[in-house]
Design an enzyme around this catalytic site. Structure first.
Site, short mmCIF file in Angstrom:
data_model
loop_
_atom_site.label_atom_id
_atom_site.label_comp_id
_atom_site.label_asym_id
_atom_site.label_seq_id
_atom_site.Cartn_x
_atom_site.Cartn_y
_atom_site.Cartn_z
N GLU A 1 1.29 11.38 -8.57
CA GLU A 1 2.65 11.74 -9.01
C GLU A 1 3.09 13.05 -8.37
OE1 GLU A 1 0.04 10.92 -10.90
OE2 GLU A 1 0.63 10.00 -12.80
N ARG B 1 -6.11 21.26 -18.64
CA ARG B 1 -5.36 21.47 -19.90
C ARG B 1 -5.60 22.85 -20.49
NH1 ARG B 1 -9.05 17.49 -19.81
NH2 ARG B 1 -10.89 17.65 -21.14
O1 F6P Z 1 -4.60 13.00 -16.38
C1 F6P Z 1 -5.75 13.44 -15.77
C2 F6P Z 1 -5.62 14.80 -15.15
O2 F6P Z 1 -6.72 14.98 -14.37
C3 F6P Z 1 -5.48 15.93 -16.15
O3 F6P Z 1 -6.67 16.31 -16.71
C4 F6P Z 1 -4.85 16.96 -15.29
O4 F6P Z 1 -4.34 18.02 -16.03
C5 F6P Z 1 -3.81 16.13 -14.59
O5 F6P Z 1 -4.45 14.91 -14.34
C6 F6P Z 1 -3.25 16.72 -13.32
O6 F6P Z 1 -4.27 16.92 -12.38
P1 F6P Z 1 -4.06 17.87 -11.15
O7 F6P Z 1 -3.78 19.23 -11.64
O8 F6P Z 1 -5.34 17.79 -10.37
O9 F6P Z 1 -2.90 17.34 -10.34
#
Ligand code: F6P
Length: 542
Positions: free
Chosen positions: A213, A268
């Site tokens: 995303e 988180r």
């Molecule tokens: O949803 C899974 C996850 O790994 C979360 O723990 C994390 O905060 C989020 O995706 C975003 O991940 P990143 O900071 O690596 O883009």
């Protein structure tokens, strides 16, 4: 003895279960008379927050049983291990050291390696960029000052900064802040809508810098900047925050515009790191520093307060009594503060991603129920939506009310109305309304006996529905920092009691990899094997 936990832990759980059986038979209200010190035992002040757990099903024995469990399960040792930077996240062989992020003068070590120097230096870079963007010393490619930051990230790289911004944002400030998380194209479109690329700074946040995303949205933003400013110009408008700085560079972000954080910071738990950069820019450095200081004050409380007056410990025990002792599988979080509307969403990730597990670090299945469903919305809005179920539904759902005692925004009489509502809701949930009372009212209205017989039971409030109230004197950077840190430590305590690793998240992996397979099919690639329902859905979406 279960064979996979110590006798002391098994015994402590058995004692808690006995206390829970008693709690199931004992109205909470009756405990005030039976235990005159209840108000003292179950209220406390921590890092500027006031916690009131007196409406929880915790008798003196229930609390003692819970504290015995905390001791037997080794909460204190795990707390020490966390602050010492030991390998608390065993499945990923990582330390878990978010407290180091809010203690710039500290001397923390992660798995033996010093980290506080890097924390200080990153905070120093954040401070400089925040001040320079705000003062106009750092400008865009066409020499115009930045007016808006667009923060791109998802999950832990989004929810914390979004919450902090909504909680503390000025009604009008020099720098605006927008967010894009969802890969639904309408989100980045809305985030960029009406902005001038020449005055927009994009902050792309991803711990891994592989998240679908975030990379998709960052690509849209990069193209949008390039179309107006050219490739070299666009570089001046892009900042990245990542624990994988090389990947951010490969994406096309200049090295001196990449801010690092570290594998010992869970997504988180990362708002205190450079993940909070957008907030530091848009709110200003002083508020961001005060936010860190509020969390540091809660860290000190968690470390130093005796267990029986320890806010994260007591909050966790209320949860465990409701979840494990009394079988309650949900908890509502209702901030009576519009600015904290995003708190339930933030806590959904913090609590459900951390403690939504059914297997222990040693591979055995857990012996007790773990994280409940967390949901909620701001009060009073929630009262006109899901509170019906909380008052009269067939399930008992414990609540957490967050109250801001003093509010400078808006007329004082509105704030008094807001406060009266939260107090009344907690009271109504606890005290309820008896059938006799309802009948008397209906009789007074001249209703027929037959009508009263059918209507009265429907209008009864069973009461005895538990809640905790957390009071912030004011919503400030400090109190918000303390509140979030309170929940972080509560998650740790619960994780120890449930014997799970609160700091990994394997449960998010399967869906991610299946989405890549499905994407290839939606893009015209060869059909893959799926269950019949999924096959039919893919066919329809094609
Ligand atoms: O949803 C899974 C996850 O790994 C979360 O723990 C994390 O905060 C989020 O995706 C975003 O991940 P990143 O900071 O690596 O883009």
């Amino acid at each position: 003895m279960s064979g996979i936990e110590s006798q002391a832990v098994t015994d402590a759980w058995a004692r808690l279960d006995r206390a829970a059986e008693a709690a199931a038979q004992t109205p909470i209200l009756s405990l005030f008379e039976a235990e005159p010190d209840r108000l003292v035992r179950l209220t406390l002040d921590a890092a500027g927050l006031h916690l009131d757990l007196t409406k929880q099903p915790l008798s003196a024995e229930g609390l003692d049983a819970g504290l015995a469990l905390v001791r037997a399960a080794g909460v204190e040792a795990r707390r020490t291990a966390l602050f010492a930077g030991l390998e608390v996240n065993r499945s990923e062989h990582r330390a878990v050291l978010h407290p180091a992020l809010r203690a710039p003068d500290g001397d923390f070590h992660a798995l033996g390696e010093p980290v506080s120097g890097e924390v200080r230096s990153t905070l120093g870079r954040m401070h400089r960029l925040a001040e320079d963007v705000r003062s106009g010393d750092v400008r865009g490619a066409t020499d115009l000052p930045f007016g808006t930051v667009v923060h791109i990230g998802i999950g832990g790289s989004d929810l914390g900064p979004r919450l902090v911004w909504e909680a503390l944002r000025p009604l009008q400030g020099p720098i605006g802040l927008r967010f894009a998380a969802n890969v639904d194209g309408s989100e980045i479109t809305a985030a960029l809508h009406g902005l001038d690329p020449a005055t927009t700074l994009v902050v792309c946040v991803s711990k891994t810098f592989t998240t679908q995303e975030t990379l998709a949205n960052a690509t849209v933003a990069r193209d949008w900047l390039r179309a107006e400013l050219g490739e070299t110009g666009a570089r001046k408008h892009f900042v990245a925050v990542s624990a994988e700085p090389e990947r951010a560079e490969s994406f096309g972000i200049d090295r001196d515009r990449v801010f690092s954080f570290w594998d010992w910071v869970g997504g988180r738990f990362s708002v205190w790191s450079a993940v909070g950069l957008s907030c530091a820019i848009a709110l200003g450095w002083r508020p961001f520093e005060a936010f860190l200081a509020g969390a540091a004050a809660m860290d000190a409380h968690f470390l130093e307060a005796p267990l029986e007056h320890n806010a994260p410990v007591l909050l966790a025990l209320a949860q465990v009594m409701n979840r494990d002792g009394l079988g309650r599988s949900a908890r509502a979080v209702v901030p009576y503060a519009r600015r904290l509307t995003l708190l339930p969403a933030f806590l959904q990730q913090l609590e459900m991603e951390s403690n939504g597990k059914r297997v222990r670090p040693d591979g055995h299945t857990v012996l007790r129920a773990t994280a409940p469903v967390v949901f909620g919305d701001a009060g009073t809005n929630g009262q006109h939506a899901f509170f019906q179920m909380l008052h009269q539904g067939s399930d008992v759902v414990p609540l957490e009310f967050i109250v801001v005692a003093r509010q400078d925004e808006g007329p004082a009489d509105l704030h008094r109305m807001l406060l009266s509502n939260v107090v009344a809701q907690a009271e109504a949930l606890l005290v309820g309304r008896s059938e006799d009372d309802v009948r008397a009212e209906l009789e007074g209205k001249g209703m027929s006996a037959a009508e009263i017989d059918t209507l009265a039971p429907q209008r009864v409030f069973p009461g005895d529905r538990p809640s905790t109230t957390i009071v912030l004197d004011r919503l400030t950077p400090e109190s918000l920092g303390a509140l979030i840190a309170l929940y972080e430590h509560k998650v740790l305590v619960e994780g120890v009691l449930w014997d799970i690793n609160s700091f990994d998240q394997w449960g998010v992996e399967l869906g991610k990899s299946l989405a890549n397979r499905v994407l290839a099919e939606l893009e015209g690639g060869p059909a893959q094997a799926h269950d019949p329902s999924t096959l039919a859905l893919i066919e329809r979406l094609k």
